[in-house]
Structure formats: C-alpha cells, structure tokens
Design a protein around this motif. Structure first.
Motif, PDB file in Angstrom:
ATOM      1  N   ILE A 172      21.329  76.673  48.288  1.00  0.00           N
ATOM      2  CA  ILE A 172      20.257  76.929  47.322  1.00  0.00           C
ATOM      3  C   ILE A 172      20.671  77.998  46.324  1.00  0.00           C
ATOM      4  CG2 ILE A 172      17.908  77.843  47.101  1.00  0.00           C
ATOM      5  CD1 ILE A 172      17.375  76.453  49.862  1.00  0.00           C
ATOM      6  N   SER A 173      21.456  78.990  46.806  1.00  0.00           N
ATOM      7  CA  SER A 173      21.819  80.103  45.927  1.00  0.00           C
ATOM      8  C   SER A 173      22.882  79.731  44.901  1.00  0.00           C
ATOM      9  CB  SER A 173      22.319  81.291  46.766  1.00  0.00           C
ATOM     10  OG  SER A 173      23.615  81.035  47.285  1.00  0.00           O
ATOM     11  N   ILE A 174      23.666  78.683  45.177  1.00  0.00           N
ATOM     12  CA  ILE A 174      24.829  78.432  44.318  1.00  0.00           C
ATOM     13  C   ILE A 174      24.816  77.090  43.619  1.00  0.00           C
ATOM     14  CG2 ILE A 174      26.331  77.376  46.070  1.00  0.00           C
ATOM     15  CD1 ILE A 174      28.603  79.149  44.921  1.00  0.00           C
ATOM     16  N   ALA A 175      24.068  76.112  44.123  1.00  0.00           N
ATOM     17  CA  ALA A 175      24.209  74.736  43.648  1.00  0.00           C
ATOM     18  C   ALA A 175      23.513  74.490  42.313  1.00  0.00           C
ATOM     19  CB  ALA A 175      23.655  73.770  44.686  1.00  0.00           C
ATOM     20  N   ASP A 176      24.238  73.810  41.419  1.00  0.00           N
ATOM     21  CA  ASP A 176      23.600  73.255  40.223  1.00  0.00           C
ATOM     22  C   ASP A 176      22.901  71.946  40.580  1.00  0.00           C
ATOM     23  OD1 ASP A 176      24.561  75.195  38.247  1.00  0.00           O
ATOM     24  OD2 ASP A 176      26.533  74.371  38.712  1.00  0.00           O
ATOM     25  N   LYS A 177      23.571  71.165  41.428  1.00  0.00           N
ATOM     26  CA  LYS A 177      22.976  69.934  41.943  1.00  0.00           C
ATOM     27  C   LYS A 177      23.327  69.804  43.418  1.00  0.00           C
ATOM     28  CE  LYS A 177      22.893  67.050  37.737  1.00  0.00           C
ATOM     29  NZ  LYS A 177      23.838  67.702  36.836  1.00  0.00           N
ATOM     30  N   VAL A 178      22.473  69.091  44.151  1.00  0.00           N
ATOM     31  CA  VAL A 178      22.686  68.828  45.570  1.00  0.00           C
ATOM     32  C   VAL A 178      22.524  67.331  45.812  1.00  0.00           C
ATOM     33  CG1 VAL A 178      21.846  69.199  47.917  1.00  0.00           C
ATOM     34  CG2 VAL A 178      21.840  71.095  46.289  1.00  0.00           C
TER      35      VAL A 178
ATOM     36  N   ASP B 123      18.323  68.240  41.284  1.00  0.00           N
ATOM     37  CA  ASP B 123      18.787  69.010  40.133  1.00  0.00           C
ATOM     38  C   ASP B 123      18.136  70.380  40.121  1.00  0.00           C
ATOM     39  OD1 ASP B 123      19.458  70.045  37.645  1.00  0.00           O
ATOM     40  OD2 ASP B 123      19.341  68.101  36.636  1.00  0.00           O
ATOM     41  N   GLY B 124      18.964  71.426  40.253  1.00  0.00           N
ATOM     42  CA  GLY B 124      18.443  72.784  40.267  1.00  0.00           C
ATOM     43  C   GLY B 124      17.763  73.181  38.981  1.00  0.00           C
ATOM     44  N   SER B 125      18.246  72.674  37.847  1.00  0.00           N
ATOM     45  CA  SER B 125      17.651  73.034  36.551  1.00  0.00           C
ATOM     46  C   SER B 125      16.234  72.494  36.412  1.00  0.00           C
ATOM     47  CB  SER B 125      18.520  72.503  35.408  1.00  0.00           C
ATOM     48  OG  SER B 125      18.525  71.083  35.392  1.00  0.00           O
ATOM     49  N   LYS B 126      15.893  71.511  37.247  1.00  0.00           N
ATOM     50  CA  LYS B 126      14.542  70.938  37.227  1.00  0.00           C
ATOM     51  C   LYS B 126      13.678  71.463  38.374  1.00  0.00           C
ATOM     52  CE  LYS B 126      16.199  66.622  35.136  1.00  0.00           C
ATOM     53  NZ  LYS B 126      16.356  65.150  35.322  1.00  0.00           N
ATOM     54  N   GLY B 127      14.200  72.470  39.075  1.00  0.00           N
ATOM     55  CA  GLY B 127      13.438  73.064  40.166  1.00  0.00           C
ATOM     56  C   GLY B 127      13.290  72.174  41.381  1.00  0.00           C
ATOM     57  N   GLU B 128      14.226  71.237  41.561  1.00  0.00           N
ATOM     58  CA  GLU B 128      14.091  70.261  42.652  1.00  0.00           C
ATOM     59  C   GLU B 128      14.711  70.731  43.965  1.00  0.00           C
ATOM     60  OE1 GLU B 128      14.292  66.309  39.725  1.00  0.00           O
ATOM     61  OE2 GLU B 128      16.007  66.853  40.981  1.00  0.00           O
ATOM     62  N   ILE B 129      15.499  71.810  43.915  1.00  0.00           N
ATOM     63  CA  ILE B 129      16.243  72.234  45.103  1.00  0.00           C
ATOM     64  C   ILE B 129      15.452  73.279  45.886  1.00  0.00           C
ATOM     65  CG2 ILE B 129      18.353  73.307  45.946  1.00  0.00           C
ATOM     66  CD1 ILE B 129      19.785  72.280  43.456  1.00  0.00           C
TER      67      ILE B 129
ATOM     68  N   GLU C 168      14.659  74.432  50.351  1.00  0.00           N
ATOM     69  CA  GLU C 168      15.056  74.177  51.731  1.00  0.00           C
ATOM     70  C   GLU C 168      14.253  73.043  52.342  1.00  0.00           C
ATOM     71  OE1 GLU C 168      15.612  76.654  55.940  1.00  0.00           O
ATOM     72  OE2 GLU C 168      15.492  77.707  54.025  1.00  0.00           O
ATOM     73  N   SER C 169      12.948  73.037  52.110  1.00  0.00           N
ATOM     74  CA  SER C 169      12.096  72.008  52.715  1.00  0.00           C
ATOM     75  C   SER C 169      12.425  70.620  52.179  1.00  0.00           C
ATOM     76  CB  SER C 169      10.623  72.327  52.466  1.00  0.00           C
ATOM     77  OG  SER C 169      10.339  72.372  51.071  1.00  0.00           O
ATOM     78  N   VAL C 170      12.712  70.519  50.884  1.00  0.00           N
ATOM     79  CA  VAL C 170      13.046  69.221  50.286  1.00  0.00           C
ATOM     80  C   VAL C 170      14.399  68.732  50.816  1.00  0.00           C
ATOM     81  CG1 VAL C 170      13.632  68.037  48.127  1.00  0.00           C
ATOM     82  CG2 VAL C 170      11.667  69.573  48.214  1.00  0.00           C
ATOM     83  N   ILE C 171      15.372  69.631  50.911  1.00  0.00           N
ATOM     84  CA  ILE C 171      16.697  69.246  51.426  1.00  0.00           C
ATOM     85  C   ILE C 171      16.586  68.760  52.868  1.00  0.00           C
ATOM     86  CG2 ILE C 171      18.998  70.066  52.037  1.00  0.00           C
ATOM     87  CD1 ILE C 171      18.820  72.014  49.669  1.00  0.00           C
ATOM     88  N   ILE C 172      15.877  69.517  53.703  1.00  0.00           N
ATOM     89  CA  ILE C 172      15.748  69.153  55.117  1.00  0.00           C
ATOM     90  C   ILE C 172      15.058  67.802  55.265  1.00  0.00           C
ATOM     91  CG2 ILE C 172      14.584  69.747  57.283  1.00  0.00           C
ATOM     92  CD1 ILE C 172      15.105  72.684  56.623  1.00  0.00           C
ATOM     93  N   LYS C 173      13.986  67.601  54.521  1.00  0.00           N
ATOM     94  CA  LYS C 173      13.239  66.340  54.620  1.00  0.00           C
ATOM     95  C   LYS C 173      14.142  65.159  54.281  1.00  0.00           C
ATOM     96  CE  LYS C 173       9.115  63.958  52.927  1.00  0.00           C
ATOM     97  NZ  LYS C 173       7.930  64.045  52.027  1.00  0.00           N
TER      98      LYS C 173
END
Length: 506
Positions: free
Chosen positions: A207-213, A226-232, A234-239
């Motif tokens: 979360i601290s470093i990624a531009d995209k995941v 996309d981090g620039s769109k506020g999509e990143i 922890e809860s979203v990644i885990i799900k």
C-alpha cells in the motif's frame, strides 16, 4: 502508442496436468511500481518465471510484449539482454567472492580478451553509490548482512542497464529498517525511469509503495487496482486475494480454559560454546494447558535459542536450570527425548531444516513418527498414505495427492505439511517458530484457525513471532526477550505494541 513497458496477454502454463496459470493478462506502465499479490500458489512467481525466461517460450501459451515487441525468450539471458532482471527471495550471490566480482559476474568488464579488474572495481563503486550501499567493493559477500546483500543484487541488476526490475518477496528476510531503505530505493529508481514489479505478502508495504496492484487468485487475474484512483486498500486487496472478506485476520477463541502448567523452566541458561557466550540467561517461564504463549523480541534476542534448548538441545548448548513437564522434573539429552515427553518444534526455516523438499507429502508427514506406520521394520505404504491424507484433508493442504513433491508446493502449503509432520507425533506442547513467515494473508488465517483448533483439542502452544500484530492477535500471554533474557511477561489484556517494544529494546 501504448505507454506500457510490458504486456503479458492470455498467459497459460501447466505442470503435469495441473494448471498453474490460466489466461492471465497483466500490464505494467513505464516508470511505475507495480505490485503483484495473491495467496501462495496463486501463480505470481510462475508468471514472473515465464516473463524472465526460466520457463522458456514454447512451454506456455500467450504472448509477452516488452517495449512494444512480442518476445520469445528461450533462456534467462535473453530476458536480461532485453533489459529485464529478476531478484529472487533466495539471493543468487557467491558468498566467497567480493562485492565487485558478484556485481559483474557473467558480464565482466573487459579490455580486449582480459578482464580489467581495476575498471571493474571503479564501475562497481558507481553501482554501490546508486543503491546507497556504503561498503567496500572488495568486501566479501559472506561478510554482509541480508539487507546489504539484497542491495548488491539490485546493484548487479543496474549494472546490466535494467529497464524492468522484478523483486520476489524482497523484504521477507529483512528487518524493518532494511525494508524501508529498500522501498525508498525503489522510489528513487522510479524517479530515474526504472520500472519495478514487486511480489510481496506484506500488504502495508504494498500500500505504501504501489502505483498499481494486480491480484492473482488460483492462477487467474482477478483485478488491477489503481492507487491514483484511491482503489488500493488492505480490505480491498484481501477480499480479492481470498475471494471473501476477512474482517478479523486473527480468529477469536471462545470459552478459554487454562489448566495446570504443562511446561515450566526456572533459572534456565544456555551457553553456546561456539559463540563463546550465553544465548539464554536465567530465563523463567511457564505454559499452561490450553494456552498460546507468545514470545516476542527483536532478531538475535534469543527466542529461537530458548526454543531449541528446551527441545532436546540439538545445538549442544551447555544448559543450567530446571525444566518441568506436567509438574515433573525432566532432562532431555536428545530431541527424541523431548518428542517422547510430548514436545514438538516447528522450525522457522521450513525449507532448510523442516522439510525434505525432494520428497513427497506423505513421506514428510510421517518421517518424525515412522514407527506408527511400520511393522517389523518395514513401512506400510497403505498406512502411510492413509495417515498423510488425514492431515492433507484436516489442514486443507492444496495438492493433487499426498504423492506431490513438497518442493513444488506453495509456502503456505509447505508450512501446513511441516505442522502435520509434528502433529503426527501426538504432542502435548507445540513450539511454533515464526509460523506464518513468508505466507500470504489467506494462508495465515488458515494457520491461525488450525492453532485455535489444536488448543480446543487440548494442546498448548509456544509461538515465537517477529510480527507484533500476530503476537497480540493470537497469544494469551506474552514473554518479551532481549539479549537472551526474559525482560517481561504481559497478559494479553495489558499488552500493546508500545509496551512490547519498550521491553524488547531494554
């Protein structure tokens, strides 16, 4: 023209009938830090091995498009020549060679037919400056810590004019400071135009470093955030990783019931004759039946040494003090004595010490208690398969059968095999040393659930962990160690990260 430096389109890869990747598509924009996440066995490392030529063209289907051209890498050197460099968790350095020899190994600086060692050293120093590693180029690799070796690997990649840097779990073996230094270096390399792909289980770092995941699950692409769109988050990644929401990664135990002490040590000291010092000094602790006791502390605090000294002393420390099991004084001359008394130890190094990676699941699970599946000195193969299948099913080991080679399993499934191996001996007390190191959040939840189930069945657990969240989330009591000494004991109700760290740094 697309600004993607890399596109992997519809990649599929099979191993002896098992689909490791199915129609995976994955795009990386030029100059970004792109993190690849997923449970163990999701296909992350396999995808990167396809990209880097470890699995050559023709062994997979789909297309790799790099710098706008379709690639057909037949070997690793082909991807390196194109500008792709991959750094694995197990670093590929020569410990008895110098830093400069390692940086330019395989692509030596030459003047005519001869290697120009003076120029090699000069160039190596420039690479070390780039990665901000303040060591002499002549230093031997074996004299460096893990964090510095990781930076040498990156310097080695930079010396090859890398355009795309791939890092597979780069911070898994690093402490907090070294991890942050590495992440900061990736940010600086990004500013210099170098694109990075990072595989990691540490979601806070992601979360601290990624531009995209990009999330993989069961060998398929699930989504790209996309981090620039506020999509990143922890809860979203885990799900997306596990296909469900895990509201509490640490499953709670209800109706806790603690019995009498199953283990107690008093004034326990372990002297390491090779190191010439005490690795444990005057330790006092106890573990009750039906209890998870956490042992926290920084690396080198003596946690593993304490566990090994209790578990039959395989390191041959000189021991002093008293040890009781079930209220009776005991003395273990060998690990077999500890096992007979009801103690099992799951090592922190499952690949090096815990498992036979070239053997199958059934052999690994039964190896600590072969008498249980033997008669007249011969192993009963049917009984071995039957016993191994019990643990495969109860612990949800994801493999086609118990004939699967353990080295081909994901880290989380290897850890379950290691657990199964020691549960097969029927212990009363289970010592777990870093039980979830290097495994993903979904597999962690499964390990924690297994721990709770074992406690409900009457076992007791000592859990050594460097993750304070894990210590606080799973323990009933916590002992904190520093410099080989037990610095304090906290009930879980009074423990918090600040108190633990205060005691751990005394």
């Amino acid at each position: 023209m697309s600004d993607n430096i890399l596109e992997m389109n519809h990649i599929s890869k099979e191993f002896t009938g098992v689909k490791a990747l199915t129609d995976v598509s994955f795009k990386v924009a030029r100059g970004e830090i792109h993190c690849l996440v997923g449970e163990n066995g999701a296909g992350k490392s396999t995808l990167m091995k396809v990209l880097s030529g470890v699995y050559p063209y023709g062994t997979y289907t789909g297309d790799i498009v790099f710098e706008g051209s379709v690639q057909a890498f037949g070997k690793i050197s082909d991807s390196v020549e194109a500008g792709i460099s991959i750094i694995y968790q197990e670093l590929a350095l020569f410990p008895d060679l110098s830093v400069y020899e390692n940086i330019f190994a395989g692509h030596e600086v030459r003047r005519g037919a001869l290697v120009d060692w003076n120029l090699t050293i000069v160039q190596a120093r420039k690479m070390l400056e780039k990665v901000k590693l303040k060591v002499g180029a002549e230093t031997l690799i074996k004299d460096l810590g893990v964090g510095k070796r990781q930076l040498v690997e990156i310097a080695k990649a930079l010396s090859k004019d890398v355009k795309l840097l791939i890092l597979d779990e780069p911070t898994a073996a690093l402490n907090e400071n070294d991890s942050e230094n590495l992440l900061q270096l990736l940010r600086e390399l990004k500013d210099q135009g170098i694109t990075s792909i990072m595989i990691s289980h540490k979601l806070k770092e992601v979360i601290s470093i990624a531009d995209k995941v990009t999330v993989l699950r069961d060998g398929r692409t699930i989504c790209t955030l996309d981090g620039s769109k506020g999509e990143i988050s922890e809860s979203v990644i885990i799900k997306n990783m596990v296909g469900r929401e895990i509201e509490d990664i640490y499953p709670k135990r209800l109706n806790k019931k603690f019995g009498d002490n199953i283990l107690e040590i008093k004034n326990w000291t372990a002297y390491d004759t090779q190191a010439g010092r005490n690795v444990v000094t005057d330790a006092n602790m106890h573990v009750r039946k039906g209890e998870i006791v956490g042992i926290a502390g920084l690396m080198g605090s003596g946690r593993t040494e304490l566990a090994l000294s209790i578990f039959g002393n395989p390191k041959s420390y000189k021991l002093q003090g008293d040890l009781w099991m079930d209220g009776n004084p005991v003395s273990f001359k060998h690990t077999s004595d500890a096992i007979k008394a009801g103690i099992a130890y799951v090592t922190e190094d499952r690949k090096g010490d815990g498992l036979f990676l070239i053997q199958d699941i059934k052999h690994n699970i039964t190896t600590a208690n072969l008498r249980k599946v033997s008669s007249n000195g011969w192993i009963n193969n049917n009984e071995e398969v039957k016993s191994a299948n019990v643990y495969k099913d109860s612990m949800n080991i994801k493999a086609p059968s118990v004939e699967q080679i353990v080295g081909n399993l994901s880290g989380g499934n290897q850890q379950k095999v290691s657990l199964g191996k020691w549960l097969f001996v029927g212990p009363k007390l289970l010592i777990l040393d870093e039980p979830t190191r290097g495994i993903d959040v979904g597999a962690k939840f499964e390990i924690y659930s297994i721990m709770n189930k074992l406690i409900d069945e009457g076992l007791s657990i000592i859990m050594i962990s460097s993750e304070l969240g894990e210590v606080l989330g799973m323990s009933d009591r916590v002992y904190i160690m520093a410099e080989g000494k037990v610095k304090g004991e906290l009930s879980i109700d009074e423990a918090d990260q600040e108190k633990i760290m205060q005691l751990a740094t005394q």
